[in-house]
Design a protein around this motif. Structure first.
Motif, mmCIF file in Angstrom:
data_model
loop_
_atom_site.group_PDB
_atom_site.id
_atom_site.type_symbol
_atom_site.label_atom_id
_atom_site.label_comp_id
_atom_site.label_asym_id
_atom_site.label_seq_id
_atom_site.Cartn_x
_atom_site.Cartn_y
_atom_site.Cartn_z
ATOM 1 N N ARG A 40 0.210 -4.693 7.692
ATOM 2 C CA ARG A 40 1.045 -5.043 6.551
ATOM 3 C C ARG A 40 1.790 -3.793 6.143
ATOM 4 O O ARG A 40 1.217 -2.701 6.093
ATOM 5 C CB ARG A 40 0.171 -5.533 5.403
ATOM 6 N N ARG A 41 3.055 -3.938 5.861
ATOM 7 C CA ARG A 41 3.833 -2.819 5.324
ATOM 8 C C ARG A 41 3.925 -2.993 3.816
ATOM 9 O O ARG A 41 4.140 -4.094 3.314
ATOM 10 C CB ARG A 41 5.233 -2.806 5.915
ATOM 11 N N PHE A 42 3.783 -1.890 3.144
ATOM 12 C CA PHE A 42 3.870 -1.872 1.687
ATOM 13 C C PHE A 42 5.099 -1.082 1.269
ATOM 14 O O PHE A 42 5.397 -0.037 1.861
ATOM 15 C CB PHE A 42 2.653 -1.149 1.078
ATOM 16 N N THR A 43 5.768 -1.548 0.226
ATOM 17 C CA THR A 43 6.704 -0.672 -0.463
ATOM 18 C C THR A 43 5.848 0.216 -1.356
ATOM 19 O O THR A 43 4.662 -0.085 -1.608
ATOM 20 C CB THR A 43 7.707 -1.454 -1.334
ATOM 21 N N LEU A 44 6.434 1.278 -1.854
ATOM 22 C CA LEU A 44 5.691 2.140 -2.775
ATOM 23 C C LEU A 44 5.222 1.346 -3.990
ATOM 24 O O LEU A 44 4.067 1.464 -4.414
ATOM 25 C CB LEU A 44 6.556 3.328 -3.203
ATOM 26 N N ALA A 45 6.090 0.492 -4.518
ATOM 27 C CA ALA A 45 5.724 -0.311 -5.694
ATOM 28 C C ALA A 45 4.568 -1.267 -5.372
ATOM 29 O O ALA A 45 3.634 -1.406 -6.177
ATOM 30 C CB ALA A 45 6.935 -1.098 -6.192
ATOM 31 N N LEU A 119 -10.072 8.799 0.770
ATOM 32 C CA LEU A 119 -8.675 8.935 1.206
ATOM 33 C C LEU A 119 -8.244 7.651 1.915
ATOM 34 O O LEU A 119 -8.950 7.158 2.794
ATOM 35 C CB LEU A 119 -8.558 10.132 2.153
ATOM 36 N N VAL A 120 -7.089 7.115 1.507
ATOM 37 C CA VAL A 120 -6.602 5.833 2.006
ATOM 38 C C VAL A 120 -5.127 5.956 2.371
ATOM 39 O O VAL A 120 -4.364 6.614 1.671
ATOM 40 C CB VAL A 120 -6.769 4.737 0.919
ATOM 41 N N ASP A 121 -4.738 5.297 3.473
ATOM 42 C CA ASP A 121 -3.333 5.220 3.870
ATOM 43 C C ASP A 121 -2.862 3.771 3.821
ATOM 44 O O ASP A 121 -3.587 2.857 4.217
ATOM 45 C CB ASP A 121 -3.126 5.737 5.298
ATOM 46 N N LEU A 133 1.810 5.924 3.271
ATOM 47 C CA LEU A 133 1.713 6.259 1.857
ATOM 48 C C LEU A 133 0.267 6.671 1.643
ATOM 49 O O LEU A 133 -0.649 5.927 1.986
ATOM 50 C CB LEU A 133 2.080 5.054 0.991
ATOM 51 N N CYS A 134 0.060 7.840 1.119
ATOM 52 C CA CYS A 134 -1.263 8.466 1.098
ATOM 53 C C CYS A 134 -1.802 8.518 -0.333
ATOM 54 O O CYS A 134 -1.134 9.026 -1.230
ATOM 55 C CB CYS A 134 -1.108 9.870 1.686
ATOM 56 N N GLY A 138 -9.187 8.923 -7.380
ATOM 57 C CA GLY A 138 -9.016 9.811 -8.532
ATOM 58 C C GLY A 138 -7.556 10.047 -8.884
ATOM 59 O O GLY A 138 -7.250 10.451 -10.005
ATOM 60 N N GLU A 139 -6.657 9.801 -7.943
ATOM 61 C CA GLU A 139 -5.236 9.954 -8.241
ATOM 62 C C GLU A 139 -4.754 8.712 -8.978
ATOM 63 O O GLU A 139 -5.118 7.586 -8.622
ATOM 64 C CB GLU A 139 -4.430 10.154 -6.948
ATOM 65 N N PRO A 140 -3.924 8.879 -10.022
ATOM 66 C CA PRO A 140 -3.483 7.721 -10.808
ATOM 67 C C PRO A 140 -2.469 6.836 -10.093
ATOM 68 O O PRO A 140 -2.327 5.664 -10.429
ATOM 69 C CB PRO A 140 -2.859 8.358 -12.055
ATOM 70 N N ALA A 141 -1.784 7.372 -9.102
ATOM 71 C CA ALA A 141 -0.770 6.623 -8.358
ATOM 72 C C ALA A 141 -0.570 7.312 -7.012
ATOM 73 O O ALA A 141 -1.080 8.412 -6.784
ATOM 74 C CB ALA A 141 0.547 6.589 -9.129
ATOM 75 N N ILE A 142 0.194 6.669 -6.150
ATOM 76 C CA ILE A 142 0.528 7.283 -4.867
ATOM 77 C C ILE A 142 1.596 8.332 -5.129
ATOM 78 O O ILE A 142 2.672 8.015 -5.649
ATOM 79 C CB ILE A 142 1.014 6.223 -3.865
ATOM 80 N N THR A 143 1.279 9.563 -4.784
ATOM 81 C CA THR A 143 2.196 10.665 -5.058
ATOM 82 C C THR A 143 2.646 11.387 -3.795
ATOM 83 O O THR A 143 3.446 12.311 -3.879
ATOM 84 C CB THR A 143 1.534 11.694 -6.004
#
Length: 166
Positions: A40-45, A119-121, A133-134, A138-143
């Motif tokens: 599946r491809r994801f957009t950043l949103a 860690l997730v991609d 997209l990495c 603990g990170e609030p969003a994909i940065t």
């Protein structure tokens, strides 16, 4: 869309040096068999919208992995029977739970890269090609994002991402 917890039997494979899971389990020779995520491809949103669910699953994965690692450590001290049998049964249950959680994450469409750090991609697009997209627990969003062949060391800030370019 609802996600269910998978309930398949665990299949454990010996850890191989240099594999994607080896960085997460150097001290644990048993880890769930790596799975290919549902393509599946994801957009950043879209990926950011999936994070609340992904975070819950990944938090459980990190905890289950640590519990299994600790049980494995107890086995390495060679306890006497019946303690050993009890620990082995508990370890099998923990590994089955861990496998189920990894399958659940794969059903969402992302791939776990590190059992300890979470860690997730997510597969995304940049200038017409697939990238990852990495995200890390603990990170609030994909940065950050990285090329499919560069891994965590090649992470780039998300502001350099060009999803629409092709």
């Amino acid at each position: 869309m609802r996600w269910r917890r998978a309930s398949n039997r665990v299949r454990v494979v010996p850890e191989q040096e240099g594999s994607e899971t080896s960085m997460a389990a150097k001290s644990t020779p048993l880890v769930p068999k790596p799975l290919r995520p549902t393509h599946r491809r994801f957009t950043l949103a879209q990926a950011n919208r999936a994070l609340p669910l992904v975070e819950r699953v990944v938090r459980d994965i990190v905890a289950a992995h640590e519990a299994a690692r600790q049980l494995h450590g107890k086995l390495s001290s060679r306890p006497a029977e019946p303690v050993r049998a009890t620990i082995e049964r508990e370890l099998e249950l923990r590994l089955a739970r861990l496998q189920s959680l990894v399958e659940e994450l794969n059903d969402i469409g992302c791939e776990l890269k590190d059992f300890r750090t979470g860690l997730v991609d997510f597969v995304g697009r940049h200038q017409g090609r697939d990238i990852h997209l990495c995200w890390k627990l603990g990170e609030p969003a994909i940065t950050h994002w990285h090329e499919t062949n560069s891994g965590f060391a090649g992470r780039q800030p998300i502001d350099k991402l060009q999803e629409d370019a092709g």
